[in-house]
Design a protein around this motif. Structure first.
Motif, mmCIF file in Angstrom:
data_model
loop_
_atom_site.group_PDB
_atom_site.id
_atom_site.type_symbol
_atom_site.label_atom_id
_atom_site.label_comp_id
_atom_site.label_asym_id
_atom_site.label_seq_id
_atom_site.Cartn_x
_atom_site.Cartn_y
_atom_site.Cartn_z
ATOM 1 N N LEU A 125 -44.682 -38.090 14.564
ATOM 2 C CA LEU A 125 -45.629 -37.733 13.505
ATOM 3 C C LEU A 125 -46.988 -37.383 14.104
ATOM 4 N N ASP A 126 -47.649 -36.398 13.516
ATOM 5 C CA ASP A 126 -48.999 -36.018 13.916
ATOM 6 C C ASP A 126 -49.933 -36.343 12.762
ATOM 7 N N LEU A 127 -50.653 -37.462 12.855
ATOM 8 C CA LEU A 127 -51.489 -37.939 11.760
ATOM 9 C C LEU A 127 -52.866 -38.311 12.276
ATOM 10 N N PRO A 128 -53.889 -38.227 11.407
ATOM 11 C CA PRO A 128 -55.206 -38.727 11.812
ATOM 12 C C PRO A 128 -55.139 -40.235 12.000
ATOM 13 N N ALA A 129 -55.705 -40.698 13.082
ATOM 14 C CA ALA A 129 -55.633 -42.132 13.399
ATOM 15 C C ALA A 129 -56.953 -42.826 13.071
ATOM 16 N N PRO A 130 -56.876 -44.136 12.824
ATOM 17 C CA PRO A 130 -55.650 -44.944 12.760
ATOM 18 C C PRO A 130 -54.912 -44.727 11.442
ATOM 19 N N TYR A 131 -53.599 -44.952 11.476
ATOM 20 C CA TYR A 131 -52.793 -44.779 10.278
ATOM 21 C C TYR A 131 -52.090 -46.090 9.942
ATOM 22 N N LEU A 132 -51.846 -46.248 8.644
ATOM 23 C CA LEU A 132 -51.218 -47.456 8.137
ATOM 24 C C LEU A 132 -49.780 -47.155 7.767
ATOM 25 N N VAL A 133 -48.858 -47.947 8.302
ATOM 26 C CA VAL A 133 -47.450 -47.870 7.902
ATOM 27 C C VAL A 133 -47.156 -49.058 7.005
ATOM 28 N N VAL A 144 -48.858 -52.290 8.836
ATOM 29 C CA VAL A 144 -49.128 -52.094 10.260
ATOM 30 C C VAL A 144 -50.149 -50.977 10.428
ATOM 31 N N LEU A 145 -51.272 -51.302 11.026
ATOM 32 C CA LEU A 145 -52.291 -50.307 11.356
ATOM 33 C C LEU A 145 -52.170 -50.002 12.843
ATOM 34 N N GLY A 146 -52.140 -48.714 13.174
ATOM 35 C CA GLY A 146 -52.017 -48.360 14.581
ATOM 36 C C GLY A 146 -52.371 -46.920 14.838
ATOM 37 N N ASP A 147 -52.153 -46.516 16.080
ATOM 38 C CA ASP A 147 -52.386 -45.131 16.480
ATOM 39 C C ASP A 147 -51.379 -44.783 17.567
ATOM 40 N N ALA A 148 -51.616 -43.690 18.275
ATOM 41 C CA ALA A 148 -50.654 -43.259 19.293
ATOM 42 C C ALA A 148 -50.479 -44.295 20.389
ATOM 43 N N ARG A 201 -56.842 -43.996 7.978
ATOM 44 C CA ARG A 201 -57.162 -42.624 7.610
ATOM 45 C C ARG A 201 -55.947 -41.879 7.043
ATOM 46 N N ALA A 202 -54.792 -42.490 7.172
ATOM 47 C CA ALA A 202 -53.561 -41.916 6.597
ATOM 48 C C ALA A 202 -52.597 -43.064 6.339
ATOM 49 N N VAL A 203 -51.655 -42.831 5.404
ATOM 50 C CA VAL A 203 -50.674 -43.857 5.045
ATOM 51 C C VAL A 203 -49.275 -43.262 5.136
ATOM 52 N N VAL A 204 -48.392 -44.007 5.793
ATOM 53 C CA VAL A 204 -46.975 -43.639 5.850
ATOM 54 C C VAL A 204 -46.207 -44.762 5.155
ATOM 55 N N ALA A 205 -45.449 -44.421 4.110
ATOM 56 C CA ALA A 205 -44.658 -45.404 3.375
ATOM 57 C C ALA A 205 -43.192 -45.185 3.688
ATOM 58 N N VAL A 206 -42.508 -46.268 4.077
ATOM 59 C CA VAL A 206 -41.117 -46.154 4.499
ATOM 60 C C VAL A 206 -40.235 -47.107 3.694
ATOM 61 N N ALA A 207 -38.937 -46.921 3.843
ATOM 62 C CA ALA A 207 -37.891 -47.774 3.271
ATOM 63 C C ALA A 207 -37.623 -47.441 1.805
ATOM 64 N N ARG A 280 -56.542 -49.232 -2.788
ATOM 65 C CA ARG A 280 -57.588 -49.849 -1.975
ATOM 66 C C ARG A 280 -58.027 -48.972 -0.802
ATOM 67 N N LEU A 281 -57.328 -47.906 -0.559
ATOM 68 C CA LEU A 281 -57.546 -47.124 0.647
ATOM 69 C C LEU A 281 -58.330 -45.853 0.367
ATOM 70 N N SER A 282 -58.977 -45.361 1.391
ATOM 71 C CA SER A 282 -59.743 -44.118 1.266
ATOM 72 C C SER A 282 -58.852 -42.928 1.626
ATOM 73 N N VAL A 283 -57.742 -42.800 0.909
ATOM 74 C CA VAL A 283 -56.811 -41.688 1.138
ATOM 75 C C VAL A 283 -56.455 -41.083 -0.209
ATOM 76 N N ASP A 284 -56.090 -39.820 -0.196
ATOM 77 C CA ASP A 284 -55.748 -39.155 -1.456
ATOM 78 C C ASP A 284 -54.255 -38.863 -1.571
ATOM 79 N N SER A 285 -53.473 -39.300 -0.567
ATOM 80 C CA SER A 285 -52.038 -39.061 -0.627
ATOM 81 C C SER A 285 -51.301 -40.039 0.287
ATOM 82 N N VAL A 286 -49.983 -40.076 0.122
ATOM 83 C CA VAL A 286 -49.115 -40.934 0.929
ATOM 84 C C VAL A 286 -47.995 -40.072 1.493
ATOM 85 N N LEU A 287 -47.749 -40.209 2.790
ATOM 86 C CA LEU A 287 -46.629 -39.533 3.418
ATOM 87 C C LEU A 287 -45.420 -40.468 3.382
ATOM 88 N N VAL A 288 -44.310 -39.995 2.847
ATOM 89 C CA VAL A 288 -43.102 -40.817 2.738
ATOM 90 C C VAL A 288 -42.141 -40.413 3.848
#
Length: 302
Positions: A125-133, A144-148, A201-207, A280-288
């Motif tokens: 994935l290419d996302l602005p960091a840090p990103y929350l999964v 989980v908050l992380g980056d590359a 700065r970005a959110v990835v939602a899984v499962a 609660r987050l400063s994001v306007d979308s979620v990547l699934v």
């Protein structure tokens, strides 16, 4: 290192299998399947696996074992998560799985669950960091908050779609009082999390919760893994979908073919966890993403 691997993830609501060829640190999928077993049935109240829940998971594990043998797998991991951490009769579960699959299941910590979810979700994935999964399961939610470079902060919260539904929901449709109680439980734990949510700065939602919410939001006539994977939901889409899932009748949800029958009664609570988090987050979308802990477990075999 190349080779054929198998990963099994046994959660509170479902058991899932991934068979893949591991080539140069990446996965080439061979087979992926899921069975709803509701292993966590009644665990929040009783503290033990119900006999009928164990029978369901043992039957599914036997089916998976046959598939694994036929595929010529060289290495395998079987991990169990939230429900298995909470119960008094976990050895009955572990012994039954070992008897059927041939390896002893690992009951992993919430922290390892979070890290495996992060690795599985963010590979390629290419996302602005840090990103929350976030991985919203039946019994727990991983943040989980992380980056590359890897994980910065992680925590497993004892809120999940099955746990909250069993704890609070007795009416159909869910009453406003029950929704308020679910919301309070979610907010209490989000208020206390040690993961710095405001840095994401970005959110990835899984499962399964996230992918089901995405399928409903996209108005898919039936579940389509390719359409769901990497779908981006706006905050408004998520809010509208959550409102419908939490206020509709069970029959109305069951009529939506993109919702697996095993998720019909618990998807509202799961969607509400995701919505309260995103609010609660400063994001306007979620990547699934369809890639999650199962992929992380398979990658760990390299």
């Amino acid at each position: 290192m190349a080779g054929r691997v198998a990963a099994v993830d046994c959660g509170t609501n479902s058991i899932r299998l991934l068979i893949a060829d591991l080539v140069d640190g990446r996965l080439v999928e061979v087979d992926r399947r899921m069975t709803i077993v509701r292993l966590g049935q009644g665990v929040d109240a009783s503290g033990a696996f119900a006999p009928e829940a164990l029978e369901r998971v043992f039957a599914a594990a036997s089916d998976f074992a046959a598939v694994i043998r036929a595929a010529g797998v060289g290495r395998m991991r079987f991990v169990a998560t939230s429900a298995a951490r909470d119960v008094s009769n976990r050895e009955v579960f572990r012994n039954g799985i070992e008897e059927r699959v041939g390896i002893r299941p690992e009951i992993i910590s919430g922290e390892e669950e979070a890290e495996l979810s992060f690795r599985g979700a963010t590979t390629s994935l290419d996302l602005p960091a840090p990103y929350l999964v976030t991985d919203i399961g039946g019994g727990s939610t991983e943040l989980v908050l992380g980056d590359a470079g890897g994980v910065i902060a992680a925590e497993s919260l004892d809120i999940g779609s099955v746990r909250l539904t069993e704890r609070h929901v007795t009416t159909d449709p869910t009453s406003a009082v029950e929704l308020a109680a679910i919301t309070r439980d979610i907010d209490v734990l989000l208020d206390k999390t040690r993961v710095p949510l405001d840095e994401a700065r970005a959110v990835v939602a899984v499962a399964g919760t996230a992918t089901t919410v995405a399928a409903v939001a996209l108005n898919l006539p039936e579940y389509d893994r390719d359409a769901v994977h990497r779908a981006r939901l706006t905050a408004d889409q998520l809010r509208d979908t959550t409102t419908w899932l939490t206020t509709s009748t069970r029959a109305a949800r069951a009529a939506v073919h993109s919702i697996h029958p095993g998720r019909v009664d618990v998807i509202g609570a799961g969607a509400l966890i995701l919505q309260r988090l995103v609010d609660r987050l400063s994001v306007d979308s979620v990547l699934v993403s369809e890639h999650d802990i199962l992929d992380g477990v398979a990658l760990s075999l390299g």
